[in-house]
Design a protein around this motif. Structure first.
Motif, short mmCIF file in Angstrom:
data_model
loop_
_atom_site.label_atom_id
_atom_site.label_comp_id
_atom_site.label_asym_id
_atom_site.label_seq_id
_atom_site.Cartn_x
_atom_site.Cartn_y
_atom_site.Cartn_z
N TYR A 144 19.86 -19.05 -10.59
CA TYR A 144 18.76 -19.90 -10.16
C TYR A 144 18.85 -20.16 -8.66
CZ TYR A 144 16.08 -24.22 -9.64
OH TYR A 144 15.21 -25.17 -9.22
N ARG A 145 20.07 -20.40 -8.21
CA ARG A 145 20.26 -20.68 -6.77
C ARG A 145 19.89 -19.47 -5.92
NH1 ARG A 145 23.98 -24.55 -8.56
NH2 ARG A 145 25.57 -23.03 -9.09
N THR A 200 16.09 -19.18 -5.88
CA THR A 200 15.49 -20.26 -5.10
C THR A 200 15.57 -19.95 -3.62
OG1 THR A 200 16.09 -21.87 -6.79
CG2 THR A 200 15.54 -22.74 -4.64
N SER A 201 16.64 -19.30 -3.24
CA SER A 201 16.75 -18.97 -1.82
C SER A 201 15.73 -17.89 -1.43
CB SER A 201 18.19 -18.61 -1.46
OG SER A 201 18.32 -17.22 -1.30
N ARG A 222 12.44 -19.78 -1.11
CA ARG A 222 12.47 -20.51 0.15
C ARG A 222 12.12 -19.60 1.33
NH1 ARG A 222 15.62 -22.83 4.09
NH2 ARG A 222 15.61 -25.11 4.12
N LYS A 223 12.59 -18.35 1.27
CA LYS A 223 12.31 -17.40 2.35
C LYS A 223 10.81 -17.13 2.48
CE LYS A 223 16.56 -14.69 2.21
NZ LYS A 223 17.09 -13.43 1.67
N MET A 266 9.24 -20.07 4.03
CA MET A 266 9.59 -20.08 5.45
C MET A 266 8.68 -19.14 6.23
SD MET A 266 11.52 -21.39 7.76
CE MET A 266 13.16 -22.02 7.38
N ASP A 279 11.60 -28.40 5.89
CA ASP A 279 12.34 -28.89 4.72
C ASP A 279 11.55 -29.94 3.93
OD1 ASP A 279 14.56 -27.27 4.95
OD2 ASP A 279 15.59 -28.65 6.30
N GLU A 280 10.79 -30.78 4.65
CA GLU A 280 9.96 -31.78 3.98
C GLU A 280 8.81 -31.11 3.23
OE1 GLU A 280 8.69 -35.36 6.20
OE2 GLU A 280 10.40 -34.88 7.47
N ALA A 340 10.19 -29.45 0.10
CA ALA A 340 10.54 -30.44 -0.92
C ALA A 340 9.27 -30.99 -1.58
CB ALA A 340 11.36 -31.58 -0.31
N PHE A 341 8.25 -31.25 -0.76
CA PHE A 341 6.97 -31.75 -1.27
C PHE A 341 6.35 -30.74 -2.25
CE2 PHE A 341 2.45 -32.83 -0.90
CZ PHE A 341 2.50 -34.20 -1.02
N ARG A 365 7.91 -28.44 -3.93
CA ARG A 365 8.71 -28.35 -5.15
C ARG A 365 8.41 -29.52 -6.08
NH1 ARG A 365 14.68 -26.14 -4.21
NH2 ARG A 365 14.53 -26.14 -6.48
N GLY A 366 8.17 -30.68 -5.48
CA GLY A 366 7.78 -31.84 -6.28
C GLY A 366 6.49 -31.56 -7.03
N ILE A 367 5.53 -30.94 -6.35
CA ILE A 367 4.24 -30.62 -6.95
C ILE A 367 4.39 -29.57 -8.06
CG2 ILE A 367 2.01 -29.51 -6.52
CD1 ILE A 367 2.02 -30.89 -3.77
N ALA A 422 9.92 -36.70 0.53
CA ALA A 422 8.80 -35.75 0.41
C ALA A 422 8.67 -35.27 -1.04
CB ALA A 422 9.02 -34.55 1.34
N SER A 481 1.17 -35.96 -7.55
CA SER A 481 0.83 -35.16 -8.74
C SER A 481 0.40 -36.05 -9.89
CB SER A 481 2.04 -34.33 -9.19
OG SER A 481 2.40 -33.42 -8.18
#
Lengths: 193, 193
Positions: free
Chosen positions: A116-117, A120-121, A124-125, A128, A143-144, A147-148, A150-152, B147, B155
């Protein structure tokens, strides 16, 4: 005509995904997966040493599809709005089944999430790269933003028990465009802490 | 017995909130709000110079209730898990109406959000205090955590069109505890960018 090895592995994963989603992880045996995939039980052990490993591979494939979806959205978009719309489209695909599998993975495999890690990287790329390409349109640090997002997405997948794929797609489009509008207010408190 | 000024203002805001949620912002007149609140139309203009200002005040009150809810969750909790559970409880309260009002506010008042910025900074302060208090339990930097939380709450409020207050409460508890589990994987990609 001989069936290629990759086809067999793929069939095993497809059957496992279907059976896990239908019956729940605990209620599926390796024999059943073999039967559904039309391979011998011994063949499964050529590729996987346990049911846990099959679940890992099924979840990994879903994560890879997320990464591919995000990559596609980036390739096909000309601005941030288009990127977010395509992302909503791609990531809501098959959300009902996918959310079940990912919940299982989360529950069963919390202690061994090395794969998973890795993925995820990769994810993230891609974000980015989107951040670099549409740099002028983002108002908050990477980063914010990540994170936002991922929350969604985690929200959408958690919600998938209650609402349909179509509703999730609409939700994702709405909230990602909303994010696009309000992000300029997001760092408003920075001076206040 | 004379009605206190604060009571009148409060009644105006309660009526406005109810009518906006029921009929939509555009379909509510100041006269109707006055009638429902049992005050003269002139009285409304003592407190507010326009319908926009009433919407601002109604939305502001909701944001203040969020801040109060988060503060309560922090005061009553003994660890991060309890804080997140109480937060889910408080922030799902009256989510159906609140989400309608906040969507209106977002749509109508996007260009003048100074009050929103003020209250967001208050909200941020409470989360900062939670972050300090439960420092050992958080694995990611504050800005990312905040964030991520905003992604989740935004959401929930966007989803409120489709699902009930009870479902949202369950969703929030589930996802906040899930966040608590997985946050250690969240910064996994940091080395990869």
């Amino acid at each position: 005509m001989q069936i290629k090895k990759e086809d067999k592995k793929d069939r095993i994963l497809k059957s496992a995904e279907k059976l896990f989603a239908e019956k729940g992880y605990a209620n599926v045996s390796i024999s059943e997966i073999a039967k559904d995939a039309k391979v011998g039980k011994g063949t499964i052990y050529v590729y996987f040493s346990s049911k846990e490993e099959i679940l890992d591979a099924v979840a990994l494939r879903i994560f890879e599809e997320f990464v591919d979806g995000a990559r596609y959205a980036l390739e096909m978009s000309k601005n941030l709005k288009e990127f977010l719309e395509l992302l909503a489209e791609k990531l809501s695909k098959d959300v009902e089944n996918r959310s079940k599998i990912l919940a299982m993975f989360h529950r069963e495999r919390l202690k061994d999430r090395s794969k998973y890690r890795e993925i995820t990287s990769e994810y993230r790329k891609v974000f980015m790269a989107a951040y670099e390409r549409y740099r002028d349109e983002f108002k908050i640090p990477f980063d914010e933003m990540f994170a936002f997002m991922r929350g969604i997405f985690m929200s959408a997948y958690t919600m998938a028990d209650n609402i349909t794929e179509e509703s999730i797609k609409i939700f994702l489009k709405k909230i990602l465009l909303c994010f696009f509008d309000v992000q300029k207010d997001m760092d408003c408190g920075s001076g206040a802490s």
